[in-house]
Design a protein around this motif. Structure first.
Motif, PDB file in Angstrom:
ATOM      1  N   ILE A   4      -5.688  -8.946 -62.020  1.00  0.00           N
ATOM      2  CA  ILE A   4      -6.681  -9.312 -61.002  1.00  0.00           C
ATOM      3  C   ILE A   4      -6.016  -9.851 -59.733  1.00  0.00           C
ATOM      4  CG2 ILE A   4      -8.603 -10.871 -60.479  1.00  0.00           C
ATOM      5  CD1 ILE A   4      -9.387 -10.680 -63.434  1.00  0.00           C
ATOM      6  N   PHE A   5      -5.057 -10.765 -59.916  1.00  0.00           N
ATOM      7  CA  PHE A   5      -4.365 -11.363 -58.767  1.00  0.00           C
ATOM      8  C   PHE A   5      -3.630 -10.283 -57.975  1.00  0.00           C
ATOM      9  CE2 PHE A   5      -0.392 -13.076 -57.008  1.00  0.00           C
ATOM     10  CZ  PHE A   5      -0.881 -14.089 -56.194  1.00  0.00           C
ATOM     11  N   ALA A   8      -5.962  -7.911 -56.113  1.00  0.00           N
ATOM     12  CA  ALA A   8      -6.532  -8.528 -54.904  1.00  0.00           C
ATOM     13  C   ALA A   8      -5.519  -8.460 -53.758  1.00  0.00           C
ATOM     14  CB  ALA A   8      -6.922  -9.978 -55.188  1.00  0.00           C
ATOM     15  N   ARG A   9      -4.246  -8.633 -54.075  1.00  0.00           N
ATOM     16  CA  ARG A   9      -3.226  -8.554 -53.021  1.00  0.00           C
ATOM     17  C   ARG A   9      -3.018  -7.116 -52.548  1.00  0.00           C
ATOM     18  NH1 ARG A   9       2.087 -11.866 -53.478  1.00  0.00           N
ATOM     19  NH2 ARG A   9       1.970 -11.356 -51.263  1.00  0.00           N
ATOM     20  N   ARG A  11      -5.265  -4.869 -52.387  1.00  0.00           N
ATOM     21  CA  ARG A  11      -6.387  -4.502 -51.502  1.00  0.00           C
ATOM     22  C   ARG A  11      -6.039  -4.797 -50.039  1.00  0.00           C
ATOM     23  NH1 ARG A  11      -7.694  -1.496 -54.603  1.00  0.00           N
ATOM     24  NH2 ARG A  11      -8.967  -1.868 -56.417  1.00  0.00           N
ATOM     25  N   TYR A  12      -5.356  -5.930 -49.835  1.00  0.00           N
ATOM     26  CA  TYR A  12      -4.949  -6.297 -48.476  1.00  0.00           C
ATOM     27  C   TYR A  12      -3.866  -5.333 -47.977  1.00  0.00           C
ATOM     28  CZ  TYR A  12      -2.991  -9.040 -44.650  1.00  0.00           C
ATOM     29  OH  TYR A  12      -2.535  -9.439 -43.411  1.00  0.00           O
ATOM     30  N   SER A 275     -10.700  -3.103 -60.268  1.00  0.00           N
ATOM     31  CA  SER A 275     -10.226  -4.419 -59.812  1.00  0.00           C
ATOM     32  C   SER A 275      -9.343  -5.194 -60.776  1.00  0.00           C
ATOM     33  CB  SER A 275     -11.422  -5.277 -59.410  1.00  0.00           C
ATOM     34  OG  SER A 275     -12.452  -5.150 -60.324  1.00  0.00           O
ATOM     35  N   ASP A 276      -9.089  -4.676 -61.980  1.00  0.00           N
ATOM     36  CA  ASP A 276      -8.307  -5.543 -62.866  1.00  0.00           C
ATOM     37  C   ASP A 276      -7.266  -4.851 -63.747  1.00  0.00           C
ATOM     38  OD1 ASP A 276     -10.051  -4.319 -64.496  1.00  0.00           O
ATOM     39  OD2 ASP A 276     -10.855  -6.117 -65.438  1.00  0.00           O
TER      40      ASP A 276
ATOM     41  N   ARG B  32     -11.456 -15.602 -63.824  1.00  0.00           N
ATOM     42  CA  ARG B  32     -11.179 -14.250 -63.306  1.00  0.00           C
ATOM     43  C   ARG B  32     -11.386 -14.211 -61.787  1.00  0.00           C
ATOM     44  NH1 ARG B  32     -10.863 -10.081 -66.934  1.00  0.00           N
ATOM     45  NH2 ARG B  32     -11.819  -8.570 -65.558  1.00  0.00           N
ATOM     46  N   LYS B  35      -8.529 -15.945 -60.001  1.00  0.00           N
ATOM     47  CA  LYS B  35      -7.280 -15.185 -59.862  1.00  0.00           C
ATOM     48  C   LYS B  35      -7.368 -14.252 -58.657  1.00  0.00           C
ATOM     49  CE  LYS B  35      -6.502 -14.685 -64.751  1.00  0.00           C
ATOM     50  NZ  LYS B  35      -6.299 -13.714 -65.811  1.00  0.00           N
ATOM     51  N   ALA B  36      -8.532 -13.590 -58.532  1.00  0.00           N
ATOM     52  CA  ALA B  36      -8.706 -12.685 -57.387  1.00  0.00           C
ATOM     53  C   ALA B  36      -8.709 -13.482 -56.085  1.00  0.00           C
ATOM     54  CB  ALA B  36     -10.009 -11.906 -57.537  1.00  0.00           C
ATOM     55  N   GLY B  39      -5.297 -14.290 -55.078  1.00  0.00           N
ATOM     56  CA  GLY B  39      -4.650 -13.094 -54.518  1.00  0.00           C
ATOM     57  C   GLY B  39      -5.050 -12.878 -53.072  1.00  0.00           C
ATOM     58  N   VAL B  40      -6.342 -13.067 -52.793  1.00  0.00           N
ATOM     59  CA  VAL B  40      -6.831 -12.875 -51.414  1.00  0.00           C
ATOM     60  C   VAL B  40      -6.196 -13.924 -50.491  1.00  0.00           C
ATOM     61  CG1 VAL B  40      -8.863 -12.956 -49.910  1.00  0.00           C
ATOM     62  CG2 VAL B  40      -9.030 -11.870 -52.158  1.00  0.00           C
ATOM     63  N   ASP B  43      -2.472 -13.660 -48.938  1.00  0.00           N
ATOM     64  CA  ASP B  43      -2.217 -12.929 -47.691  1.00  0.00           C
ATOM     65  C   ASP B  43      -3.193 -13.293 -46.578  1.00  0.00           C
ATOM     66  OD1 ASP B  43      -0.038 -11.245 -48.672  1.00  0.00           O
ATOM     67  OD2 ASP B  43      -1.556 -10.421 -49.998  1.00  0.00           O
ATOM     68  N   GLN B  44      -4.386 -13.781 -46.968  1.00  0.00           N
ATOM     69  CA  GLN B  44      -5.396 -14.116 -45.941  1.00  0.00           C
ATOM     70  C   GLN B  44      -5.970 -15.513 -46.218  1.00  0.00           C
ATOM     71  OE1 GLN B  44      -7.481 -10.371 -47.065  1.00  0.00           O
ATOM     72  NE2 GLN B  44      -7.876 -10.205 -44.900  1.00  0.00           N
ATOM     73  N   VAL B 118     -15.108 -10.597 -58.662  1.00  0.00           N
ATOM     74  CA  VAL B 118     -13.762 -10.030 -58.456  1.00  0.00           C
ATOM     75  C   VAL B 118     -13.866  -8.760 -57.615  1.00  0.00           C
ATOM     76  CG1 VAL B 118     -11.838  -8.887 -59.619  1.00  0.00           C
ATOM     77  CG2 VAL B 118     -12.749 -11.017 -60.547  1.00  0.00           C
ATOM     78  N   VAL B 125     -11.808  -8.845 -48.380  1.00  0.00           N
ATOM     79  CA  VAL B 125     -10.472  -8.495 -47.876  1.00  0.00           C
ATOM     80  C   VAL B 125     -10.575  -7.429 -46.786  1.00  0.00           C
ATOM     81  CG1 VAL B 125      -8.278  -7.404 -48.490  1.00  0.00           C
ATOM     82  CG2 VAL B 125      -9.304  -9.064 -50.035  1.00  0.00           C
ATOM     83  N   LYS B 126     -11.338  -6.368 -47.086  1.00  0.00           N
ATOM     84  CA  LYS B 126     -11.334  -5.217 -46.175  1.00  0.00           C
ATOM     85  C   LYS B 126     -12.365  -5.312 -45.052  1.00  0.00           C
ATOM     86  CE  LYS B 126      -9.116  -2.028 -49.284  1.00  0.00           C
ATOM     87  NZ  LYS B 126      -9.092  -0.744 -49.940  1.00  0.00           N
TER      88      LYS B 126
END
Lengths: 320, 159
Positions: A4-5, A8-9, A11-12, A275-276, B32, B35-36, B39-40, B43-44, B118, B125-126
């Motif tokens: 998941i982590f 998410a990265r 996606r950027y 997404s995961d 969950r 974690k996402a 991640g976001v 970078d942002q 998630v 992000v987008k």
């Protein structure tokens, strides 16, 4: 384990991938220098100082691998992408060892085995230093070149071993994108080999030695078609899931290669909505490699002053 | 002795399941989404506020489960230090059944809402300007947790 982590990265990171619209702008550039400047604006910062295509693209590959290593603890899952470099390095090592010459910069980076280890193994004839999937092919290929002086057969043995290693890695991976990529890579390589052999009227024994088994093609039927004619290869393909490849193959090999890349990109696009799992990260890796290939086509075209239309014909579909 | 107290045991089991399952579901969902969100934000970092809301959405089921457990405990006299009500086995079963909607719907909706959060992070992000729409998708899952909360409270109070 979930990703998941990492996803998410990714996606950027996907937002920095080149789009078809950007490629049109790149093609529209008048000169190679303008292309570099445009790439620099898009974040290919090394394009500003790097005028050499290969160094520029290598820098992109280095960044991608560094990013993947940051996201995934166990990068061995990505070995399927490194096998082509491993076996390229094996070819180079065998040729260096047989000719007894020292040439710099013949090895590719981003391999699962160090090129030095491969070179030492071949030089010392100690194949135990190599992994199982490579050792036997290395010995056979070396003997073929050193004893029979048959460079073509040496390449055939190594290429087949590479395809078998890729397919095995794909089968063992617990990710459907890796499995799909491995299967399609091997199938497309087999189709290309069969078509070339048919055009060059190669004997059945040679074709059988060159083709690697895969799940989506019947190698016995493909081999039999290749011994007859190019049309028979196309006719056989029309009975498989690669039926659209026959038309591309009839046009030209470069169109077929383009079709193969587009086929992979089209089918991995659904990973943009996953997404995961590892899938989106693998898909990003494939998309980045595709992007590097396309940029190379455009930059080489600009350097060689090719017409815009002939550059555009070679373009691949983009992931984003 | 055990049979005499079976009514209260069953009622307590219902209250515990409500808090337990809904709480576990929320923990999974929030984890969950977290974690996402991490991640976001790697970078942002400027998207922190938006992804924090998405992360918190699956946390509500745990609160609903706790609420139903409190009401049930209060009704059977296990809260407040008063006298514990003498419940028959039938009444105990009724309390247990009353808590089950919140327990199970709470668990599954929290996990599902976590997954939807998630997925919605990708929109943040987008398309950061569309973050409002991104929040609607996981919020829709909340509907079913609220329905379960409603029915559990109504039934517990009706016993």
């Amino acid at each position: 384990m979930d990703y998941i982590f990492a996803v998410a990265r990714i996606r950027y990171k996907e937002m920095s991938l080149l789009t078809s619209q950007f490629l049109e702008r790149l093609i529209a550039c008048e000169t190679y220098k303008e292309c570099l400047s445009l790439l620099n604006e898009k974040g290919w910062t090394e394009a500003e100082s790097n005028k050499d295509i290969n160094a520029l693209l290598q820098a992109q590959r280095d960044q991608t691998w560094a990013y993947i290593a940051e996201l995934v603890d166990d990068t061995s899952k990505f070995d399927v992408f490194k096998y082509a470099n491993d076996f390229h390095n094996l070819k180079a090592a065998i040729k260096l060892a047989c000719t007894n010459v020292e040439v710099e910069n013949v090895f590719n980076y981003h391999s699962s085995i160090s090129p030095d280890v491969i070179y030492q193994a071949v030089k010392q004839q100690d194949y135990s230093l190599l992994p199982e999937y490579m050792a036997s092919a290395a010995q056979k290929a070396y003997d073929e070149l050193s004893i029979n002086k048959d460079g073509q057969m040496c390449d055939v043995i190594i290429d087949k071993a590479a395809l078998e290693a890729i397919l095995k890695a794909g089968g063992e991976a617990d990710d459907e994108v890796i499995a799909f990529y491995a299967e399609t890579t091997v199938a497309c390589a087999d189709i290309k080999i069969a078509a070339r052999c048919a055009k060059m009227s190669k004997p059945a024994s040679f074709i059988t030695q060159a083709l690697a088994e895969c799940n989506t093609l019947n190698i016995a039927e493909l081999s039999s078609a290749a011994t007859k004619s190019f049309d028979d290869v196309c006719a056989y393909l029309s009975t498989t899931i690669y039926s659209e490849a026959a038309n591309a193959l009839r046009s030209s090999f470069s169109e077929f290669e383009c079709w193969c890349d587009n086929y992979i990109i089209e089918r991995i696009r659904e990973q943009k909505y996953n997404s995961d799992t590892l899938g989106p990260i693998v898909a990003y890796m494939i998309a980045k490699e595709n992007e590097i290939k396309v940029v190379k086509i455009i930059l080489s075209g600009k350097l060689n002053e090719l017409k815009t239309e002939s550059i555009r014909e070679r373009l691949r579909q983009m992931y984003v | 002795m055990f049979v005499e107290n079976l009514g209260i045991v069953l009622a307590l089991t219902g209250a515990v399941l409500s808090a337990l399952l809904a709480g576990i579901g929320s923990a999974i969902g929030v984890s969950r989404a977290g974690k996402a969100a991490a991640g976001v934000c790697t970078d942002q970092p400027e998207q922190f506020a938006k992804v924090l809301i998405l992360q918190l959405l699956p946390g509500t089921q745990g609160i609903y489960g706790l609420l139903v457990a409190f009401i049930a405990l209060s009704r059977i006299g296990l809260l407040g230090g008063g006298e514990i009500a003498a419940l028959t086995i039938s009444e105990g079963i009724l309390y247990l059944l009353a808590c089950l909607p919140m327990a199970f719907v709470g668990y599954f909706s929290a996990v599902a809402q976590g997954n939807t959060s998630v997925a919605s992070m990708a929109i943040v992000v987008k398309q950061p300007t569309q973050a409002g729409k991104a929040m609607i998708f996981p919020a829709m899952v909340e509907t079913y947790a609220i329905l379960a909360l409603l029915i559990s409270i109504l039934v517990v109070n009706a016993i």
